[in-house]
Design an enzyme around this catalytic site. Structure first.
Site, short mmCIF file in Angstrom:
data_model
loop_
_atom_site.label_atom_id
_atom_site.label_comp_id
_atom_site.label_asym_id
_atom_site.label_seq_id
_atom_site.Cartn_x
_atom_site.Cartn_y
_atom_site.Cartn_z
N GLY A 167 -35.30 2.42 -1.00
CA GLY A 167 -35.10 1.91 0.35
C GLY A 167 -36.15 0.89 0.78
O GLY A 167 -36.25 0.55 1.95
N HIS A 224 -33.26 15.08 -5.34
CA HIS A 224 -33.61 13.75 -4.81
C HIS A 224 -34.98 13.84 -4.13
O HIS A 224 -35.31 14.85 -3.50
CB HIS A 224 -32.54 13.28 -3.81
CG HIS A 224 -32.68 11.82 -3.48
ND1 HIS A 224 -33.62 11.37 -2.59
CD2 HIS A 224 -32.03 10.73 -3.95
CE1 HIS A 224 -33.53 10.04 -2.54
NE2 HIS A 224 -32.58 9.63 -3.35
N SER A 251 -33.53 0.60 -4.83
CA SER A 251 -33.26 -0.79 -4.48
C SER A 251 -32.46 -1.54 -5.54
O SER A 251 -32.64 -2.75 -5.72
CB SER A 251 -34.56 -1.52 -4.15
OG SER A 251 -35.21 -0.90 -3.05
N ASN A 266 -25.16 6.96 -3.65
CA ASN A 266 -25.69 8.08 -2.87
C ASN A 266 -25.66 7.62 -1.42
O ASN A 266 -26.48 6.81 -1.01
CB ASN A 266 -27.12 8.40 -3.31
CG ASN A 266 -27.77 9.44 -2.41
OD1 ASN A 266 -27.12 10.04 -1.56
ND2 ASN A 266 -29.06 9.66 -2.61
N TRP A 267 -24.68 8.13 -0.69
CA TRP A 267 -24.49 7.65 0.68
C TRP A 267 -25.56 8.20 1.63
O TRP A 267 -25.68 7.75 2.76
CB TRP A 267 -23.10 8.04 1.18
CG TRP A 267 -21.97 7.30 0.52
CD1 TRP A 267 -22.03 6.48 -0.59
CD2 TRP A 267 -20.59 7.30 0.93
NE1 TRP A 267 -20.78 5.98 -0.88
CE2 TRP A 267 -19.88 6.47 0.04
CE3 TRP A 267 -19.89 7.93 1.96
CZ2 TRP A 267 -18.50 6.24 0.15
CZ3 TRP A 267 -18.52 7.70 2.06
CH2 TRP A 267 -17.84 6.87 1.18
N LYS A 268 -26.31 9.21 1.18
CA LYS A 268 -27.34 9.85 2.03
C LYS A 268 -26.71 10.31 3.35
O LYS A 268 -25.58 10.73 3.35
CB LYS A 268 -28.53 8.89 2.22
CG LYS A 268 -29.05 8.38 0.87
CD LYS A 268 -30.38 7.71 0.95
CE LYS A 268 -30.80 7.27 -0.46
NZ LYS A 268 -32.14 6.69 -0.49
N GLU A 291 -35.85 7.70 -10.30
CA GLU A 291 -35.98 6.96 -9.04
C GLU A 291 -37.44 6.93 -8.59
O GLU A 291 -37.93 7.90 -7.97
CB GLU A 291 -35.16 7.63 -7.94
CG GLU A 291 -33.67 7.68 -8.24
CD GLU A 291 -32.85 7.78 -6.96
OE1 GLU A 291 -31.91 6.99 -6.82
OE2 GLU A 291 -33.16 8.62 -6.09
N GLU A 328 -36.01 12.69 -1.48
CA GLU A 328 -35.94 12.97 -0.04
C GLU A 328 -35.82 14.47 0.22
O GLU A 328 -36.36 14.98 1.19
CB GLU A 328 -34.77 12.18 0.58
CG GLU A 328 -35.10 10.70 0.65
CD GLU A 328 -33.90 9.77 0.56
OE1 GLU A 328 -32.75 10.23 0.76
OE2 GLU A 328 -34.11 8.57 0.27
N GLY A 339 -28.38 3.55 -3.31
CA GLY A 339 -28.41 3.96 -1.91
C GLY A 339 -27.77 2.91 -1.02
O GLY A 339 -26.55 2.82 -0.90
N GLY A 340 -28.60 2.08 -0.40
CA GLY A 340 -28.14 1.10 0.58
C GLY A 340 -26.97 0.24 0.12
O GLY A 340 -26.00 0.04 0.86
P1 13P Z 1 -31.83 2.59 -2.29
O1 13P Z 1 -30.83 2.00 -3.26
O2 13P Z 1 -31.41 2.42 -0.86
O3 13P Z 1 -33.22 2.13 -2.58
O4 13P Z 1 -31.82 4.17 -2.53
C1 13P Z 1 -31.94 4.65 -3.84
C2 13P Z 1 -31.70 6.11 -3.83
O5 13P Z 1 -32.50 6.87 -3.29
C3 13P Z 1 -30.48 6.59 -4.45
O6 13P Z 1 -30.50 7.97 -4.59
#
Ligand code: 13P
Length: 250
Positions: A173, A95, A213, A10-12, A167, A97, A234-235
């Site tokens: 994050g 998600h 994470s 998930n590149w956000k 999640e 967010e 994510g990251g």
């Molecule tokens: P991180 O891997 O950066 O914690 O993000 C997880 C995420 O929200 C994937 O959708």
């Protein structure tokens, strides 16, 4: 029948189209694992160049959002038809967010899930608890409620094809991963909920990811758990580490 693992990035809100193309090229030789489905969920503006860049490879492209209507006066929104036409196969829905910053409710997310399925997109449906909810001991009740609300009107056959991503919000994050036992407990409970709503066969087929994470160091232990069928990353999806996650079994 064993469920095939699915590792999705998930590149956000990261990567310009130029950066996106470069990242796909860097990752291309690193993400080849025939035993794993690999997906890049990318910002809307990156969809066209990323679909082009992954052509002929094992990677599928996902969107990070969609709108519930087919067309019309919805400035700034993107329809399922547009995504399908561009070559998108998956779409992240719900998600935390989007729930938190854009006020998306379960009722609205349910409409997104139904729209995605109607158009042949595979939803990656996200759920997860806050730290306060975990500490109050209501995690499983909360997740149960999210899943039941978001899947209203979804048939068993459709449910078997979707991906659910667990999640925990406190792990996103933050560098703070759920332990593999914590993640397994919730992913197992989600599968039980699916068996309750539908049947054992549907529960056996549905794929459940862990996200929060996840990285090259902790993925192996998480992915070894019986009810964790993949990761939503994510990251670490923006770095060569993503290749190590895809090849967690090597
Ligand atoms: P991180 O891997 O950066 O914690 O993000 C997880 C995420 O929200 C994937 O959708």
């Amino acid at each position: 029948m064993a469920r095939k693992k699915i590792i999705a990035g998930n590149w956000k809100m990261n990567m310009t189209p130029t950066e996106a193309k470069a990242l796909v090229e860097t990752l291309a030789p690193l993400v080849q694992n025939p035993d794993v489905d690999v997906v890049y969920c990318v910002p809307a503006i990156d969809i066209v160049p990323v679909v082009e860049a992954v052509k002929g490879s094992n990677v599928e492209v996902g969107a990070e959002n969609l709108y519930i209507e087919d067309k019309g006066a919805f400035t700034g929104e993107i329809s399922a038809n547009m995504l399908v036409d561009a070559g998108v196969k998956y779409v992240i829905i719900g998600h935390s967010e989007r729930r938190q910053y854009f006020g998306e409710t379960d009722e609205f997310l349910n409409k997104k899930v139904l729209k995605a399925l109607e158009k042949g997109l595979t939803p990656i449906l996200c759920c997860g608890e806050t730290l306060e909810q975990r500490e109050a001991g209501v995690t499983l009740d909360w997740i149960n409620l999210q899943i039941k609300s978001d899947l209203q009107g979804v048939t068993a056959e459709q449910a078997a094809s979707i991906v659910i991503a667990y999640e925990p919000i406190w792990a996103i994050g933050t560098g703070k991963t759920a332990t593999s036992d914590q993640a397994q407990e919730v992913c197992g409970a989600i599968r039980k909920t699916i068996a309750e709503i539908y049947d054992a066969d549907t529960a056996e087929k549905i794929r459940i990811q862990y996200g929060g994470s996840m990285n090259a160091g902790n993925c192996k232990e998480l992915l070894a758990k019986p009810d964790i069928d993949g990761g939503l990353i994510g990251g670490a999806a923006l770095k060569p580490d993503f290749g190590q996650i895809v090849n967690y079994d090597k």
